[in-house]
Motif scaffolding. Sequence first.
Motif, mmCIF file in Angstrom:
data_model
loop_
_atom_site.group_PDB
_atom_site.id
_atom_site.type_symbol
_atom_site.label_atom_id
_atom_site.label_comp_id
_atom_site.label_asym_id
_atom_site.label_seq_id
_atom_site.Cartn_x
_atom_site.Cartn_y
_atom_site.Cartn_z
ATOM 1 N N ALA A 13 0.832 -1.212 0.000
ATOM 2 C CA ALA A 13 0.000 0.000 0.000
ATOM 3 C C ALA A 13 0.865 1.259 0.000
ATOM 4 O O ALA A 13 0.558 2.227 -0.726
ATOM 5 C CB ALA A 13 -0.928 -0.010 1.207
ATOM 6 N N LEU A 14 1.924 1.263 0.796
ATOM 7 C CA LEU A 14 2.810 2.432 0.822
ATOM 8 C C LEU A 14 3.531 2.627 -0.509
ATOM 9 O O LEU A 14 3.699 3.761 -0.970
ATOM 10 C CB LEU A 14 3.827 2.295 1.952
ATOM 11 N N THR A 15 3.927 1.542 -1.136
ATOM 12 C CA THR A 15 4.572 1.636 -2.442
ATOM 13 C C THR A 15 3.600 2.183 -3.482
ATOM 14 O O THR A 15 3.963 3.048 -4.291
ATOM 15 C CB THR A 15 5.103 0.259 -2.875
ATOM 16 N N ALA A 16 2.366 1.686 -3.465
ATOM 17 C CA ALA A 16 1.357 2.169 -4.407
ATOM 18 C C ALA A 16 1.090 3.661 -4.205
ATOM 19 O O ALA A 16 1.021 4.426 -5.174
ATOM 20 C CB ALA A 16 0.064 1.370 -4.235
ATOM 21 N N PHE A 17 0.951 4.077 -2.937
ATOM 22 C CA PHE A 17 0.722 5.492 -2.653
ATOM 23 C C PHE A 17 1.897 6.342 -3.115
ATOM 24 O O PHE A 17 1.714 7.412 -3.705
ATOM 25 C CB PHE A 17 0.475 5.698 -1.155
ATOM 26 N N SER A 18 3.114 5.868 -2.877
ATOM 27 C CA SER A 18 4.285 6.666 -3.247
ATOM 28 C C SER A 18 4.401 6.821 -4.759
ATOM 29 O O SER A 18 4.834 7.868 -5.240
ATOM 30 C CB SER A 18 5.556 6.038 -2.679
ATOM 31 N N ARG A 19 4.019 5.802 -5.521
ATOM 32 C CA ARG A 19 4.071 5.884 -6.987
ATOM 33 C C ARG A 19 3.143 6.984 -7.497
ATOM 34 O O ARG A 19 3.497 7.724 -8.411
ATOM 35 C CB ARG A 19 3.675 4.557 -7.635
ATOM 36 N N VAL A 20 1.976 7.089 -6.888
ATOM 37 C CA VAL A 20 1.022 8.133 -7.298
ATOM 38 C C VAL A 20 1.484 9.492 -6.783
ATOM 39 O O VAL A 20 1.443 10.489 -7.512
ATOM 40 C CB VAL A 20 -0.395 7.808 -6.779
ATOM 41 N N VAL A 24 4.819 9.180 -10.723
ATOM 42 C CA VAL A 24 5.346 8.201 -11.668
ATOM 43 C C VAL A 24 4.212 7.455 -12.364
ATOM 44 O O VAL A 24 4.335 7.073 -13.519
ATOM 45 C CB VAL A 24 6.297 7.217 -10.941
ATOM 46 N N HIS A 25 3.092 7.238 -11.641
ATOM 47 C CA HIS A 25 1.950 6.517 -12.201
ATOM 48 C C HIS A 25 0.660 7.271 -11.911
ATOM 49 O O HIS A 25 0.562 8.004 -10.929
ATOM 50 C CB HIS A 25 1.833 5.116 -11.590
ATOM 51 N N TYR A 26 -0.332 7.034 -12.754
ATOM 52 C CA TYR A 26 -1.677 7.521 -12.482
ATOM 53 C C TYR A 26 -2.349 6.575 -11.500
ATOM 54 O O TYR A 26 -1.993 5.397 -11.423
ATOM 55 C CB TYR A 26 -2.497 7.581 -13.770
ATOM 56 N N PRO A 27 -3.351 7.058 -10.749
ATOM 57 C CA PRO A 27 -4.049 6.162 -9.815
ATOM 58 C C PRO A 27 -4.668 4.942 -10.510
ATOM 59 O O PRO A 27 -4.697 3.860 -9.936
ATOM 60 C CB PRO A 27 -5.125 7.058 -9.206
ATOM 61 N N ALA A 28 -5.144 5.116 -11.729
ATOM 62 C CA ALA A 28 -5.732 3.984 -12.449
ATOM 63 C C ALA A 28 -4.677 2.916 -12.758
ATOM 64 O O ALA A 28 -4.980 1.718 -12.737
ATOM 65 C CB ALA A 28 -6.382 4.464 -13.748
ATOM 66 N N ASP A 29 -3.461 3.339 -13.034
ATOM 67 C CA ASP A 29 -2.373 2.378 -13.264
ATOM 68 C C ASP A 29 -2.121 1.538 -12.019
ATOM 69 O O ASP A 29 -1.969 0.316 -12.094
ATOM 70 C CB ASP A 29 -1.077 3.094 -13.631
ATOM 71 N N VAL A 30 -2.068 2.190 -10.874
ATOM 72 C CA VAL A 30 -1.812 1.498 -9.619
ATOM 73 C C VAL A 30 -2.978 0.570 -9.285
ATOM 74 O O VAL A 30 -2.783 -0.579 -8.868
ATOM 75 C CB VAL A 30 -1.565 2.507 -8.479
#
Length: 65
Positions: A13-20, A24-30
Amino acid sequence: MSLFVRLLLTLAALTAFSRVYVGVHYPADVGAGAAIGVLVALAAAAAYGVLAWLDRTIVVRLVPA
């Protein structure tokens, strides 16, 4: 739920949040990546029973100990 599983879910979850957050990524990508990961995990869990049955019945007969 074990402590190890909670740790892994928190890390994911922390990795996903940090990507957005970093952009680096859009929320839909994550979200799509998380959905694919869940589907693959469910498929692996479902296939485990079939693979265990194959191992007990067929592989043991083909490769005796």
